[in-house]
Design an enzyme around this catalytic site. Structure first.
Site, PDB file in Angstrom:
ATOM      1  N   GLU A 153       1.253  -1.477  -0.209  1.00  0.00           N
ATOM      2  CA  GLU A 153       0.481   0.004  -0.222  1.00  0.00           C
ATOM      3  C   GLU A 153       0.745   1.613  -0.197  1.00  0.00           C
ATOM      4  O   GLU A 153       0.862   2.009   0.762  1.00  0.00           O
ATOM      5  CB  GLU A 153      -1.241  -0.199   1.043  1.00  0.00           C
ATOM      6  CG  GLU A 153      -1.585  -1.103   1.089  1.00  0.00           C
ATOM      7  CD  GLU A 153      -2.750  -1.677   2.367  1.00  0.00           C
ATOM      8  OE1 GLU A 153      -3.188  -0.324   3.344  1.00  0.00           O
ATOM      9  OE2 GLU A 153      -3.403  -2.683   2.327  1.00  0.00           O
ATOM     10  N   ASN A 194       1.552  -5.186  -2.891  1.00  0.00           N
ATOM     11  CA  ASN A 194       1.009  -4.958  -2.828  1.00  0.00           C
ATOM     12  C   ASN A 194      -0.034  -4.555  -2.406  1.00  0.00           C
ATOM     13  O   ASN A 194       0.353  -3.442  -1.636  1.00  0.00           O
ATOM     14  CB  ASN A 194       0.782  -6.892  -0.843  1.00  0.00           C
ATOM     15  CG  ASN A 194      -0.654  -7.568  -1.059  1.00  0.00           C
ATOM     16  OD1 ASN A 194      -1.257  -7.947  -2.850  1.00  0.00           O
ATOM     17  ND2 ASN A 194      -1.175  -6.942  -0.317  1.00  0.00           N
ATOM     18  N   HIS A 230      -9.782  -6.175  -2.573  1.00  0.00           N
ATOM     19  CA  HIS A 230     -11.569  -5.799  -1.825  1.00  0.00           C
ATOM     20  C   HIS A 230     -12.389  -4.438  -2.505  1.00  0.00           C
ATOM     21  O   HIS A 230     -12.472  -3.525  -2.389  1.00  0.00           O
ATOM     22  CB  HIS A 230     -11.037  -4.860  -0.602  1.00  0.00           C
ATOM     23  CG  HIS A 230      -9.855  -6.243   0.663  1.00  0.00           C
ATOM     24  ND1 HIS A 230     -10.088  -7.102   1.049  1.00  0.00           N
ATOM     25  CD2 HIS A 230      -8.575  -5.355   0.731  1.00  0.00           C
ATOM     26  CE1 HIS A 230      -9.104  -6.867   1.683  1.00  0.00           C
ATOM     27  NE2 HIS A 230      -8.250  -6.300   1.691  1.00  0.00           N
ATOM     28  N   GLU A 261      -6.494 -10.527  -1.234  1.00  0.00           N
ATOM     29  CA  GLU A 261      -7.366 -10.668  -0.386  1.00  0.00           C
ATOM     30  C   GLU A 261      -8.646 -10.364  -0.154  1.00  0.00           C
ATOM     31  O   GLU A 261      -9.380  -9.332   0.288  1.00  0.00           O
ATOM     32  CB  GLU A 261      -6.396  -9.266   0.698  1.00  0.00           C
ATOM     33  CG  GLU A 261      -5.057  -8.817   1.411  1.00  0.00           C
ATOM     34  CD  GLU A 261      -4.605  -7.056   1.956  1.00  0.00           C
ATOM     35  OE1 GLU A 261      -5.676  -7.248   1.862  1.00  0.00           O
ATOM     36  OE2 GLU A 261      -3.210  -7.625   1.701  1.00  0.00           O
ATOM     37  N   ASP A 263     -11.909  -9.895  -1.377  1.00  0.00           N
ATOM     38  CA  ASP A 263     -13.929 -10.148  -0.754  1.00  0.00           C
ATOM     39  C   ASP A 263     -13.843  -9.359  -1.141  1.00  0.00           C
ATOM     40  O   ASP A 263     -13.728  -8.234  -2.172  1.00  0.00           O
ATOM     41  CB  ASP A 263     -13.405  -9.949   1.073  1.00  0.00           C
ATOM     42  CG  ASP A 263     -12.867  -8.249   1.215  1.00  0.00           C
ATOM     43  OD1 ASP A 263     -12.650  -7.600   0.954  1.00  0.00           O
ATOM     44  OD2 ASP A 263     -12.807  -8.456   2.774  1.00  0.00           O
TER      45      ASP A 263
HETATM   46  O1  9MR Z   1      -7.284  -8.566   8.271  1.00  0.00           O
HETATM   47  C1  9MR Z   1      -6.684  -7.692   8.756  1.00  0.00           C
HETATM   48  C2  9MR Z   1      -7.701  -6.868  10.393  1.00  0.00           C
HETATM   49  O2  9MR Z   1      -7.388  -7.690  11.289  1.00  0.00           O
HETATM   50  C3  9MR Z   1      -6.346  -5.450  10.437  1.00  0.00           C
HETATM   51  O3  9MR Z   1      -7.328  -4.898  11.924  1.00  0.00           O
HETATM   52  C4  9MR Z   1      -6.194  -4.501  10.095  1.00  0.00           C
HETATM   53  C5  9MR Z   1      -5.873  -2.778  10.037  1.00  0.00           C
HETATM   54  O4  9MR Z   1      -5.018  -2.651   9.609  1.00  0.00           O
HETATM   55  O5  9MR Z   1      -5.339  -4.974   8.289  1.00  0.00           O
HETATM   56  C6  9MR Z   1      -6.606  -5.793   7.966  1.00  0.00           C
HETATM   57  O6  9MR Z   1      -5.388  -6.446   7.197  1.00  0.00           O
HETATM   58  C7  9MR Z   1      -5.209  -5.315   5.726  1.00  0.00           C
HETATM   59  C8  9MR Z   1      -4.123  -6.104   5.609  1.00  0.00           C
HETATM   60  O7  9MR Z   1      -3.072  -6.220   5.959  1.00  0.00           O
HETATM   61  C9  9MR Z   1      -3.098  -4.451   4.402  1.00  0.00           C
HETATM   62  N1  9MR Z   1      -4.985  -4.548   3.550  1.00  0.00           N
HETATM   63  C10 9MR Z   1      -6.140  -4.590   4.059  1.00  0.00           C
HETATM   64  C11 9MR Z   1      -6.551  -5.317   5.574  1.00  0.00           C
HETATM   65  C12 9MR Z   1      -8.197  -5.489   5.291  1.00  0.00           C
HETATM   66  O8  9MR Z   1      -7.405  -4.049   6.476  1.00  0.00           O
END
Ligand code: 9MR
Length: 424
Positions: A153, A194, A230, A261, A263
């Site tokens: 990101e 990513n 997402h 990731e 969804d």
């Molecule tokens: O699934 C993760 C969640 O439990 C955390 O609270 C969150 C905090 O940053 O991160 C989530 O995972 C993220 C991933 O690491 C990067 N892309 C977005 C995902 C969903 O927020």
């Protein structure tokens, strides 16, 4: 499930099974030439035996990504103090369930401990901090990670670089520094950039193309681009857009791409049954696109069940983004994916990904992954005549198939092979 002993019958049954009527997502993905179908696993999921059962079923999920446990705040909360206990739990769970591990993530502005965020760094000291972090974390998991999300990101929506502590001190040189450190720490892991919103042709997608080229121009290795995906029901890209996007990353010099990731959330709830069909269609488009691009190695969903997802916490009122509902029942989206994967296998289709596809014997005893149910009117008997209508992606023909053979309006029953025809 008991397989017949007669070899001729066995062959036919295996063909039918590999056609997808009973197999699960990872089995089908592999049979279609992909490396895996996988899921994120969060540490807390493993405290619950039901979640363990679903997440550890490698017939469905042959690949695992730790949700949080390998991030910087989890692995190096204080400078030089490395903690791998929670990451190891996920890595061990994946290994004991025969799952490929995707490791996530090394350099990211979020879940970054305060000591990195607010340190008074210069180029040398921050380079050293990055090198120390990556060599320890990647070194700890050396040989265990199929891939690492090295930088996560780093882009704004307009394609410019996101303002973060790394960019502020090192400019865009931090990409090459991070990829180089990861390559040195584990020469065999695949190195990914990513991000989210990389799934359409856009300034941000162009930004990811630029990152691939930048790292390569610096003489460092970058292997893949991870499209987090997402997505939102009703707004997901088409399969052809997804294919163009993946091709752009491969053309830039990546050797592979993945949906990392995935969804597809509803922006309002509850979801209607037509909404669930639309969601299935959109999951289907991702699957179709990945199959069409040889360099697409696999698909990872960010969790498996609507009961356990990051979505409602981040987007209040949104949700139901995953493949199983809150009662652990497979949703139409699951059926759409499994049917598309099954058809790709039996038609010999699919792009294929390294390593070469292997056809696995289906030994599952869990409930069959059925295509979306056909609507059958009374008296039809399901024998392929009038009165019944099968929705998109449902099976509509093939040797031994006795279900509904009429596809809904606008769809045709396309023959994949002798054993499998599908409404498309
Ligand atoms: O699934 C993760 C969640 O439990 C955390 O609270 C969150 C905090 O940053 O991160 C989530 O995972 C993220 C991933 O690491 C990067 N892309 C977005 C995902 C969903 O927020």
């Amino acid at each position: 499930m008991h397989l017949p002993i007669n070899p001729a019958v066995t062959a036919a049954v295996l063909l039918a099974l590999s056609g997808g009527v009973s197999a699960q997502l990872n089995q089908l993905a592999k049979a279609a030439g992909k490396l895996y179908f996988g899921t994120a696993i969060h540490g807390e999921d493993l405290n619950d035996s039901t979640q363990q059962k679903f997440l550890g079923d490698s017939n469905d999920f042959g690949q695992a990504t730790p949700g949080n446990e390998m991030k910087w705040d989890a692995t190096e909360p204080n400078r030089g103090q490395f903690t791998f206990g929670n990451g190891d739990k996920i890595a061990n769970f994946a290994s004991s369930h025969g799952q490929i591990l995707r490791c996530h993530t090394l350099v990211w502005y979020a879940q970054l401990p305060g000591w990195v965020q607010s340190g008074n760094w210069n180029k040398d000291s921050l380079t050293s901090v990055i090198n120390t972090h990556i060599s320890n974390v990647v070194g700890h998991y050396k040989g265990k990670c199929y891939a690492w999300d090295v930088v996560n990101e780093a882009l704004n929506e307009d394609g410019s670089y996101r303002n973060n502590p790394f960019l502020r001190v090192l400019g865009d040189s931090y990409f090459a520094i991070a990829f180089d450190a990861a390559a040195k720490a584990d020469p065999n892991t695949k190195l990914y950039y990513n991000d989210y919103n990389l799934e359409t042709l856009s300034p941000k997608q162009q930004g990811a193309v630029k990152i691939v080229k930048l790292v390569k121009a610096a003489g460092k290795r970058i292997d893949g681009v991870g499209m987090q995906a997402h997505l939102i029901v009703g707004q997901s890209p088409s399969a052809s857009t997804l294919q163009s996007v993946m091709q752009s990353y491969l053309d830039a010099g990546a050797t592979e791409v993945a949906f990392t990731e995935l969804d597809i959330r509803f922006s309002s709830l509850p979801a209607s049954s037509s909404g669930l069909q639309q969601q299935a269609k959109e999951y289907g488009a991702v699957t179709t696109a990945c199959l069409a691009i040889k360099g697409c190695v696999g698909i990872t969903t960010w969790g498996y069940s609507d009961a356990h997802s990051w979505v409602p916490g981040t987007f209040p009122g949104n949700g139901d983004a995953l493949l199983y509902d809150r009662n652990n029942q497979k949703k139409p989206a699951y059926s759409a994916i499994s049917s598309i994967l099954a058809a790709a296998k039996t038609s010999g289709g699919g792009g294929g990904a390294p390593p070469a596809a292997t056809t696995t014997l289906v030994t599952s005893t869990t409930a069959p992954a059925q295509p979306p149910p056909a609507t059958t009117t009374a008296g039809n008997g399901g024998g392929g005549g009038g009165g019944c209508v099968s929705p998109q992606w449902a099976q509509c023909g093939g040797q031994g198939f006795s279900g509904c053979k009429t596809c809904a309006s606008g769809l045709t029953c396309k023959v994949s092979n002798d054993y499998y025809s599908q409404c498309v």
